[in-house]
Design a protein around this motif. Structure first.
Motif, PDB file in Angstrom:
ATOM      1  N   LEU A   1     -32.289 -39.912  49.391  1.00  0.00           N
ATOM      2  CA  LEU A   1     -30.919 -41.044  49.071  1.00  0.00           C
ATOM      3  C   LEU A   1     -31.440 -41.809  48.795  1.00  0.00           C
ATOM      4  N   GLY A   2     -31.806 -42.325  49.626  1.00  0.00           N
ATOM      5  CA  GLY A   2     -32.520 -44.059  49.033  1.00  0.00           C
ATOM      6  C   GLY A   2     -32.626 -44.585  48.383  1.00  0.00           C
TER       7      GLY A   2
ATOM      8  N   LEU B   1     -24.481 -34.986  49.972  1.00  0.00           N
ATOM      9  CA  LEU B   1     -25.285 -34.527  50.718  1.00  0.00           C
ATOM     10  C   LEU B   1     -24.625 -34.691  52.277  1.00  0.00           C
ATOM     11  N   TYR B   2     -24.973 -33.319  53.142  1.00  0.00           N
ATOM     12  CA  TYR B   2     -23.322 -33.007  54.235  1.00  0.00           C
ATOM     13  C   TYR B   2     -24.247 -32.810  55.510  1.00  0.00           C
ATOM     14  N   ARG B   3     -23.572 -33.348  56.834  1.00  0.00           N
ATOM     15  CA  ARG B   3     -24.490 -32.905  57.807  1.00  0.00           C
ATOM     16  C   ARG B   3     -23.631 -31.702  58.605  1.00  0.00           C
ATOM     17  N   VAL B   4     -24.406 -30.664  59.185  1.00  0.00           N
ATOM     18  CA  VAL B   4     -23.471 -29.422  59.446  1.00  0.00           C
ATOM     19  C   VAL B   4     -23.532 -29.360  61.065  1.00  0.00           C
ATOM     20  N   MET B   5     -22.776 -29.424  61.751  1.00  0.00           N
ATOM     21  CA  MET B   5     -22.466 -29.876  62.877  1.00  0.00           C
ATOM     22  C   MET B   5     -22.585 -28.590  64.116  1.00  0.00           C
ATOM     23  N   ASP B   6     -22.280 -27.351  63.150  1.00  0.00           N
ATOM     24  CA  ASP B   6     -22.203 -26.000  63.998  1.00  0.00           C
ATOM     25  C   ASP B   6     -23.266 -25.156  64.094  1.00  0.00           C
ATOM     26  N   ASP B   7     -23.399 -24.513  64.190  1.00  0.00           N
ATOM     27  CA  ASP B   7     -24.603 -23.462  63.981  1.00  0.00           C
ATOM     28  C   ASP B   7     -24.130 -22.225  63.696  1.00  0.00           C
TER      29      ASP B   7
ATOM     30  N   GLU C   1     -28.540 -47.788  66.347  1.00  0.00           N
ATOM     31  CA  GLU C   1     -27.662 -46.804  66.686  1.00  0.00           C
ATOM     32  C   GLU C   1     -28.643 -45.241  66.183  1.00  0.00           C
ATOM     33  N   GLN C   2     -28.075 -44.348  67.761  1.00  0.00           N
ATOM     34  CA  GLN C   2     -27.922 -43.077  66.698  1.00  0.00           C
ATOM     35  C   GLN C   2     -27.085 -41.834  66.705  1.00  0.00           C
ATOM     36  N   ARG C   3     -27.578 -41.216  65.950  1.00  0.00           N
ATOM     37  CA  ARG C   3     -26.311 -40.193  65.720  1.00  0.00           C
ATOM     38  C   ARG C   3     -26.582 -38.768  66.470  1.00  0.00           C
ATOM     39  N   GLU C   4     -25.885 -38.298  66.557  1.00  0.00           N
ATOM     40  CA  GLU C   4     -25.861 -36.695  67.009  1.00  0.00           C
ATOM     41  C   GLU C   4     -26.298 -35.979  66.232  1.00  0.00           C
ATOM     42  N   ARG C   5     -27.543 -34.907  66.421  1.00  0.00           N
ATOM     43  CA  ARG C   5     -28.011 -34.364  65.945  1.00  0.00           C
ATOM     44  C   ARG C   5     -27.664 -33.215  65.107  1.00  0.00           C
ATOM     45  N   PRO C   6     -27.868 -32.732  63.520  1.00  0.00           N
ATOM     46  CA  PRO C   6     -26.961 -32.067  63.364  1.00  0.00           C
ATOM     47  C   PRO C   6     -27.754 -30.536  63.348  1.00  0.00           C
ATOM     48  N   HIS C   7     -26.321 -29.569  63.061  1.00  0.00           N
ATOM     49  CA  HIS C   7     -27.732 -28.081  63.080  1.00  0.00           C
ATOM     50  C   HIS C   7     -28.293 -28.221  61.466  1.00  0.00           C
ATOM     51  N   GLY C   8     -28.218 -28.761  60.592  1.00  0.00           N
ATOM     52  CA  GLY C   8     -28.818 -28.679  58.725  1.00  0.00           C
ATOM     53  C   GLY C   8     -28.099 -29.839  57.893  1.00  0.00           C
ATOM     54  N   TYR C   9     -28.839 -29.678  57.373  1.00  0.00           N
ATOM     55  CA  TYR C   9     -27.956 -30.221  56.255  1.00  0.00           C
ATOM     56  C   TYR C   9     -27.664 -29.873  54.492  1.00  0.00           C
ATOM     57  N   LEU C  10     -27.177 -29.731  54.063  1.00  0.00           N
ATOM     58  CA  LEU C  10     -26.631 -28.826  52.955  1.00  0.00           C
ATOM     59  C   LEU C  10     -26.958 -30.592  51.670  1.00  0.00           C
ATOM     60  N   VAL C  11     -27.067 -30.275  50.787  1.00  0.00           N
ATOM     61  CA  VAL C  11     -27.853 -31.006  49.284  1.00  0.00           C
ATOM     62  C   VAL C  11     -26.982 -30.157  48.358  1.00  0.00           C
TER      63      VAL C  11
END
Ligand SMILES: [Zn+2]
Length: 512
Positions: free
Chosen positions: A487-488, A503-509, A382-392
């Protein structure tokens, strides 16, 4: 259950020990070899020895990483031509910074002793010329409590070499705090492997190899760093081993579970030091001699082997000089600019391997066919698009503190915002567990599905950008289904009745 302790001093016949050592000519200047017959160096003798080197040498400066869990000092030696003590001043020299680390596992004595030999040779001896081109940091005994008790694990019972992402132990935090001050271009991590135990239990033979080696293998490690390890260091290791008549193999290990007959090439958990050093942006190599379970048998050879390999690696690094530092920098820039997908689940290719085991009684060769899971041959599940960052949005303070130790830059939101993100819905696959009582990596304790969402983010929320050299650490820590993720492991806490992770993925820059 502790994997390799208590280790009986001698469990198997080691016939070659009765032969004269080909390594007797290697002069070993260290406390373990002062009085003829070798001995394990006590904590006090180790501390006195390194203090003496720093007093007598214009190149060596002694400092401390901090205290172990039982209050023992953890010395660190900084070697420069100028005899600098300040990490910033050493970094400003702009020479390749090489860290050497030993005795994460307390009962793997030869690597630690070799670091004392190496320190003496750098302080004023034959290796001092290397300091014209390198800055060298030596931590001879990162687990002094384990060494004193002749046990693998820390005083807490945890395995230090699984804790380099979570940093839940004093010793791992102390190491990475010092690495943050003086980031390594290269790290060599010195260990010893078990002669018999699991190999005997599972395959009826004991290990005959002298040395095993392996670079970082986690898929998040920059390909360019791995290329440096393979191009620059592997041939040097192989040539040195061959010159001294030592048998070797890529590092293989096998699980504690007796019914599990799979043999693995290292492991890909990000919390293993070899991988964590790579993820934070350093070239990383593991060096292991056959030693756990042998007591003081062949100790001269084991210590000399670590010393000769370290010497050869340092000489190769010095020959490379400024080009090494440039190559590591280029690798870090490439990692920061990488927009390729993240591998979040992978399978290791399996292939047959003949292990060169020996009969535990007679010492006769007993080549044993096994199945090898090759951590260098990954099939992506499984691969996942690389986010520009994460919000915690929860546990941000703890996350920021841990990531800072691992060379990760973080930011805080200046004001509240409404943002389009990707959210994780979490299905826990298993309860958090400490595998076999010592691992800190509860593999795959979490599974997730991802969906688009719009969320309100408060001012001050933690933002962790991926566009940085240590992005491999960021993804390993924050993708929830990465082994040992924050998280785990509960660094980012969730309540039992929640499904959406804070915890969220930010997908734009737009956050850059
Ligand atoms: Zn070890």
């Amino acid at each position: 259950m502790r994997q390799d302790t208590p280790a009986p001093a001698v469990t198997v016949a080691d016939l070659s020990d009765t032969q004269p050592s080909a390594f007797a000519h290697v002069p070993l200047v260290s406390p373990g070899f002062v009085n003829g017959a070798p001995s394990f160096t006590t904590h006090d003798a180790m501390v006195d020895f390194v203090a003496g080197l720093a007093r007598q040498s214009g190149h060596a400066r002694l400092s401390s990483l901090g205290k172990s869990q039982l209050g023992r000092d953890i010395p660190v030696l900084y070697f420069t031509r100028e005899g600098l003590a300040d990490p910033e001043a050493i970094a400003a020299l702009d020479r390749p910074v090489i860290w050497l680390l030993a005795q994460q596992h307390g009962n793997e004595h030869a690597g630690g002793e070799a670091m004392l030999v190496l320190a003496a040779a750098l302080a004023s001896g034959e290796l001092a010329p290397l300091l014209e081109r390198l800055s060298i940091v030596i931590v001879p005994r990162i687990n002094p409590d384990g060494a004193a008790a002749d046990q693998r694990v820390l005083a807490s019972g945890n395995d230090l070499n699984r804790d380099h992402l979570l940093l839940s132990q004093d010793e791992s935090r102390a190491l990475h705090a010092a690495m943050r001050q003086l980031p390594p271009d290269v790290v060599f991590d010195h260990h010893e492997f078990s002669v018999a135990r699991r190999w005997l239990e599972k395959f009826g033979g004991s290990h005959s190899l002298d040395v095993m080696i392996l670079e970082a293998t986690h898929p998040g490690v920059s390909r360019k760093l791995t290329d440096i390890a393979r191009r620059l260091y592997r041939p040097v290791l192989e040539a040195t081993l061959e010159r001294h008549g030592l048998s070797s193999h890529d590092y293989v290990t096998t699980a504690a579970d007796k019914s599990d007959l799979l043999v693995s090439l290292g492991g890909n958990a990000p919390g293993i030091a070899r991988n964590a050093f790579g993820l934070r942006g350093s070239v990383s190599y593991l060096i292991e001699t056959r030693g756990v379970g042998l007591g003081l048998q062949r100790y001269q050879q084991r210590v000399a082997t670590h010393y000769l390999l370290a010497q050869a690696l340092l000489e190769a690094s010095a020959d490379e000089g400024p080009a090494l530092r440039s190559a590591v920098r280029a690798a870090r820039r490439a990692a920061a600019a990488d927009r390729s997908p993240l591998v979040v689940a992978h399978e290791l290719a399996r292939r047959p391997l003949e292990l060169p085991l020996v009969d535990p009684q007679s010492g006769e060769a007993r080549p044993t066919p096994v199945t090898l899971a090759d951590s260098r041959l990954l099939a992506t599940i499984e691969q996942r698009e690389r986010p520009h960052g994460y919000l915690v949005l929860r546990g941000g303070e703890a996350v920021a503190e841990l990531l800072a130790l691992l060379q990760v830059r973080t930011a805080r939101l200046a004001g509240p915002a409404r943002l389009a993100v990707e959210a994780y819905d979490v299905a826990r696959r298993s309860r958090l567990s400490r595998r076999a009582g010592e691992s800190i990596n509860p593999d795959r304790s979490v599974t997730v599905t991802i969906r688009a969402a719009t969320i309100d983010v408060p001012a001050g929320a933690l933002y962790v950008p991926m566009g940085q050299a240590a992005c491999g650490v960021v993804a390993a820590a924050l993708e929830p289904d990465s082994p040992g993720s924050y998280l785990g492991t509960g660094v980012i806490p969730m309540n039992e009745d929640e499904t959406e992770a804070p915890l969220y993925r930010v997908m734009d820059d737009s956050m850059l």
